[in-house]
Design an enzyme around this catalytic site. Sequence first.
Site, mmCIF file in Angstrom:
data_model
loop_
_atom_site.group_PDB
_atom_site.id
_atom_site.type_symbol
_atom_site.label_atom_id
_atom_site.label_comp_id
_atom_site.label_asym_id
_atom_site.label_seq_id
_atom_site.Cartn_x
_atom_site.Cartn_y
_atom_site.Cartn_z
ATOM 1 N N GLU A 303 0.905 -1.202 -0.345
ATOM 2 C CA GLU A 303 -0.048 0.089 -0.026
ATOM 3 C C GLU A 303 0.899 1.160 0.086
ATOM 4 O O GLU A 303 0.510 2.182 0.679
ATOM 5 C CB GLU A 303 -1.052 0.140 1.259
ATOM 6 C CG GLU A 303 -2.055 -1.174 1.253
ATOM 7 C CD GLU A 303 -2.804 -1.358 2.255
ATOM 8 O OE1 GLU A 303 -3.846 -1.467 2.240
ATOM 9 O OE2 GLU A 303 -2.079 -1.189 3.436
HETATM 10 C C1 ACM Z 1 -1.883 -5.418 4.053
HETATM 11 O O1 ACM Z 1 -2.756 -5.930 4.581
HETATM 12 N N1 ACM Z 1 -1.774 -4.183 3.804
HETATM 13 C C2 ACM Z 1 -0.501 -6.151 3.826
#
Ligand code: ACM
Length: 504
Positions: A303
Site C-alpha cells: 500500500e
Molecule cells: C496489508 O494487509 N496491507 C498487507
Amino acid sequence: MSTPALVPLPASLEVVDAAGLPLTAATAVSGPDSDLLRTLVATRTGIAPAGTSATTPTVTLAVEPGGAPESYRITVDATTATVTGADAAGLFYGIHTLVQLIRPAGDGWEIPAVVIEDAPRFAYRGVMLDVARHFHPVATVTAYIDRAASLKFNHLHLHLTDDQGWRLQLRSRPELTEKASATSVGGDSGGFYTQDDYRKIVAYAAARHMTVVPEIDLPGHTHAVSLAYPDLSEQPVISDHIRETVREFGGGMPENGTAYDGMAVGFSSLKIHDEATYAFLADVLGELAELSPGPYLHIGGDEALGTDAADYDAFVGRVTGMVAGLGKTPVAWHEAGTAPALASGTVGQYWGYITPTDGMDEKARGFVRGGGRLIMSPADAIYLDMKFDAGSPLGLTWARGVTSAQRAYAWDPAAVIEGVTDADILGVEAPMWTETVRTLDDIDALAFPRIGAAAEAAWSPAVGADPERTWESFRARVGALAPLWARSGIRFTALPGIDWARED
Ligand code: ACM
C-alpha cells in the site's frame, strides 16, 4: 469409539480397536521435554502425572533423527504411549498432538489407542501480530506464541512499525522510539520493546521452535518516522480513501511531525531520492539483522500509494538488496513483485483474495520468477482481524465482509494463484492487524477458532488429499478442542456451525 479430533489434521492417523492408555497421577513420563508434557497434561486434566518409569502406564518421549524435519510418530496402547520426533521440533509437535488426544474416560482420563505418522506440508507456518496499530506488551506476545506453537505454527511475524508507531528501540536511531511510540490507534496509549524485550520475545519463541520475522514496513506506512526524522518523509498524500476512512472511523488528517492515530493507509512515503533515507535504512536494517537470529527480514512494501510506481520499484529493488547484503532473506508483501531488480530469492507474501483481483496474482508471480517463493495469506480467508460476526465491535470487514469459519477453512494454498504449486509456496501465514484489537482477549476472540483453519492450510495434507480435510470434519474436530482451549485460558469465540464440546 469416536475418531480422535486433531487440529491440524495429521498426515496419517490410524485408530486401533483396543484399549487406550489410562492417564492418572501414577502415569510415568520419561525422556526429553517430560516437564512440558506434564505441564500440558496438568492444564488439560488437572492431574500431574508423577509416576516413575518402573510403574505403568508410561509415556515415553524421544528424538530419533532420520525422518523429515519437524515430523513425529505416536503409538499408543494400553500400557505405553510413545512420541518420537525426528528432531526437537517434531517431538514438541508430537507432544501437543498427544495432549489433543486426551479425553475423559469414566471418572478419569485416557489417551486412545492410535498410530500417528505426521509431518508438515509447508516449512513456513506463520502468524503475524501487528504491534504498531495497537502496542501489545511482551506478556501478550508470549501468550500468543504459546497459542500458535500449540497448533504447530513455527514463525511469528512482528509488524513492528507503521504510520501509528515505531515499536522497537534501536541504539543507532533512539529518536524513533523516543518520539514516535507514545500512542496507538484511537488515541490509546502506545509503547515499544526495548532491545531486552525483543531478545526475550525471540528467545521465548525459539524455545517453542518458533522464529521471529521482524518487519519494518517501507516505503509507505512510515508516518511515524516523520516524528523523529522529518527530513526523511514526504508530505502525506491525501486521497479520497483517506477522507472516506476519516468519515467512517474518525481520526484526524495525517500531518507530518504529529502522531497519527487514525486508520487510513497509503498516505506516507519515505523520500526515495534522498541518500539520507538509505543511510537511515542501513542503520535500522543493520541493527535489526543483528538483533534477529532468524533468516528472514520483512521490508513491508504494501500500500505504498504515496510513492510513485517507478520510484517504488527502484526502492524495493535497492532495499531488498541491502537486506540480502546483511545475510538475510528479504520478505515483502506481494506489491513488491513488480520490481525488476528485486534481490534474487526474495520471498513474497500474498495478501489478495482466494480468487485474485486487480492483478495481485501477477505481482505475486514476480517473486517466483525472481527465484523466490510465496507465503500465502489470503485476506478474505485467514486475516484473523476480519470480523467473524457483523455485530461484533472487534475486527474490520474490508476483505469481502464477514469471514465465517467455513470461509477461513475452505481454500487450498495451491489453488489460489494459477501456475503456483506447492514447490513455489514457502508456506502459509495468518495475520492479525490490530486497529480494533487492544488486549489478549481481543486477539483470542478474533483468532480462535479461525486460526485452526490457517494451521490446517499450513500443516495438513492438501484439500482433496485426505477424506478428513473437509469443513464437515474440521468443524467437528475444532469443536472438540473447546475444553483444552478453555482450560488453557483461551477466550475463543463459540462461532455457530461448529459442534463445541463441553465437559463437566
Ligand atoms: C496489508 O494487509 N496491507 C498487507
